[in-house]
Design a protein around this motif. Structure first.
Motif, PDB file in Angstrom:
ATOM      1  N   LYS A   1       0.832  -1.208   0.000  1.00  0.00           N
ATOM      2  CA  LYS A   1       0.000   0.000   0.000  1.00  0.00           C
ATOM      3  C   LYS A   1       0.866   1.257   0.000  1.00  0.00           C
ATOM      4  CE  LYS A   1      -4.313   1.582   2.072  1.00  0.00           C
ATOM      5  NZ  LYS A   1      -5.336   1.283   3.103  1.00  0.00           N
ATOM      6  N   ARG A   2       1.962   1.251   0.771  1.00  0.00           N
ATOM      7  CA  ARG A   2       2.859   2.409   0.803  1.00  0.00           C
ATOM      8  C   ARG A   2       3.513   2.635  -0.552  1.00  0.00           C
ATOM      9  NH1 ARG A   2       4.485   0.159   5.795  1.00  0.00           N
ATOM     10  NH2 ARG A   2       6.386  -0.646   4.808  1.00  0.00           N
ATOM     11  N   ARG A   3       3.975   1.558  -1.174  1.00  0.00           N
ATOM     12  CA  ARG A   3       4.636   1.695  -2.469  1.00  0.00           C
ATOM     13  C   ARG A   3       3.671   2.171  -3.542  1.00  0.00           C
ATOM     14  NH1 ARG A   3       7.643  -4.044  -1.348  1.00  0.00           N
ATOM     15  NH2 ARG A   3       9.482  -3.196  -0.260  1.00  0.00           N
ATOM     16  N   LEU A   4       2.449   1.653  -3.520  1.00  0.00           N
ATOM     17  CA  LEU A   4       1.446   2.117  -4.479  1.00  0.00           C
ATOM     18  C   LEU A   4       1.148   3.595  -4.264  1.00  0.00           C
ATOM     19  CD1 LEU A   4      -1.276  -0.660  -4.797  1.00  0.00           C
ATOM     20  CD2 LEU A   4       0.069   0.337  -6.647  1.00  0.00           C
ATOM     21  N   HIS A   5       1.003   3.980  -3.003  1.00  0.00           N
ATOM     22  CA  HIS A   5       0.708   5.383  -2.691  1.00  0.00           C
ATOM     23  C   HIS A   5       1.799   6.303  -3.234  1.00  0.00           C
ATOM     24  CE1 HIS A   5      -0.854   8.824  -0.494  1.00  0.00           C
ATOM     25  NE2 HIS A   5       0.372   9.059  -0.055  1.00  0.00           N
ATOM     26  N   THR A   6       3.047   5.895  -3.073  1.00  0.00           N
ATOM     27  CA  THR A   6       4.170   6.716  -3.539  1.00  0.00           C
ATOM     28  C   THR A   6       4.188   6.834  -5.062  1.00  0.00           C
ATOM     29  OG1 THR A   6       5.517   6.124  -1.628  1.00  0.00           O
ATOM     30  CG2 THR A   6       6.685   6.943  -3.577  1.00  0.00           C
ATOM     31  N   LEU A   7       4.040   5.685  -5.742  1.00  0.00           N
ATOM     32  CA  LEU A   7       4.106   5.689  -7.201  1.00  0.00           C
ATOM     33  C   LEU A   7       2.883   6.358  -7.820  1.00  0.00           C
ATOM     34  CD1 LEU A   7       5.388   4.865  -9.885  1.00  0.00           C
ATOM     35  CD2 LEU A   7       4.290   2.629  -9.642  1.00  0.00           C
ATOM     36  N   LEU A   8       1.698   5.940  -7.414  1.00  0.00           N
ATOM     37  CA  LEU A   8       0.480   6.457  -8.030  1.00  0.00           C
ATOM     38  C   LEU A   8       0.263   7.932  -7.722  1.00  0.00           C
ATOM     39  CD1 LEU A   8      -2.028   3.509  -7.398  1.00  0.00           C
ATOM     40  CD2 LEU A   8      -0.521   3.895  -9.357  1.00  0.00           C
TER      41      LEU A   8
END
Length: 248
Positions: free
Chosen positions: A28-35
């Motif tokens: 979830k953290r990685r998606l939040h950063t990228l998206l």
């Protein structure tokens, strides 16, 4: 390496990291950063059910929608009228919400769903349907107030959606303890129920096909989920297919 090349390299590394996430929190953290760099503020990863089916939310793998919008969506029964769901069910092609405008010209209920979404700052969005051969269907929906319209953004978002889905499908591994079920302990009836569920049948329809009560079919699904260490029915079907416990 040129600046553009460096950006592409960084994006690729982030996509790989999303796909290799070992648990929902870092994913979830990685998606939040990228998206977030592309204007995406929230997203939902869920299995796809016919719009007449109740309890579609049991198939959610990750919910990063605003809480207020999620509660409103459920309370209003918007799934039955959601034009994004309707398009995702019939087509495997990723699409932007703006593409639905022509289709919704005379769809009052669908227009209301999208109008209410805008009230919760979900003004633009992209859906990535996933129709898995021999398996269940799913969709990744990403939205925000203003998505980046730079060339290539849609491709990055499509790849991020795919990476997130496959990571989530494989994250929750069953924990085998003494005295607990092994994966091989699925009964023949549980496999039958899973197979018909994978074919898109509801618990009621599975009961009719197999000559058992709807509650019995639901019980078999619950037991299969527990044995497979699955978070929900979509995950259980995916695990059973992956382990070759069922075939379509």
């Amino acid at each position: 390496m040129t600046p553009t090349g460096a950006v592409k390299s960084n994006v690729l590394e982030e996509l790989l990291a999303i796909g290799e996430s070992g648990s929902p929190a870092p994913l979830k953290r990685r998606l939040h950063t990228l998206l977030g760099r592309y204007g995406v503020e929230c997203w939902l990863v869920t299995g796809l059910q016919p719009q007449t089916v109740a309890g579609w939310q049991d198939g959610i793998l990750m919910n990063a929608w605003p809480d207020a919008w999620y509660r409103r969506y459920i309370a209003a029964g918007h799934y039955r009228r959601d034009p994004c769901v309707a398009r995702s069910l019939r087509s495997p092609r990723p699409f932007a919400w703006r593409e639905l405008e022509r289709e919704m010209a005379h769809d009052t209920a669908g227009l209301r769903v999208m109008a209410e979404a805008r009230e919760f700052r979900l003004k633009q969005g992209i859906c990535v349907p996933l129709h898995i051969p021999g398996g269940p269907s799913a969709v990744v929906t990403m939205a925000g107030e203003a998505l980046d319209d730079a060339p290539g953004t849609d491709r990055v978002l499509h790849l991020a959606a795919l990476s997130a889905f496959w990571s989530l499908a494989g994250i929750r591994k069953p924990i085998v303890r003494p005295g607990r079920f092994e994966r091989s302990d699925l009964t023949g009836r549980e496999c039958e129920v899973l197979r018909w569920t994978a074919a898109g049948k509801t618990a009621w329809e599975v009961g009719l096909i197999l000559g058992i009560a709807e509650t019995t079919a639901i019980s078999h699904l619950r037991n299969a989920r527990r044995k497979l260490g699955a978070a929900n029915v979509v995950h259980a079907v995916a695990e059973a297919l992956r382990l070759n416990r069922i075939q379509l």
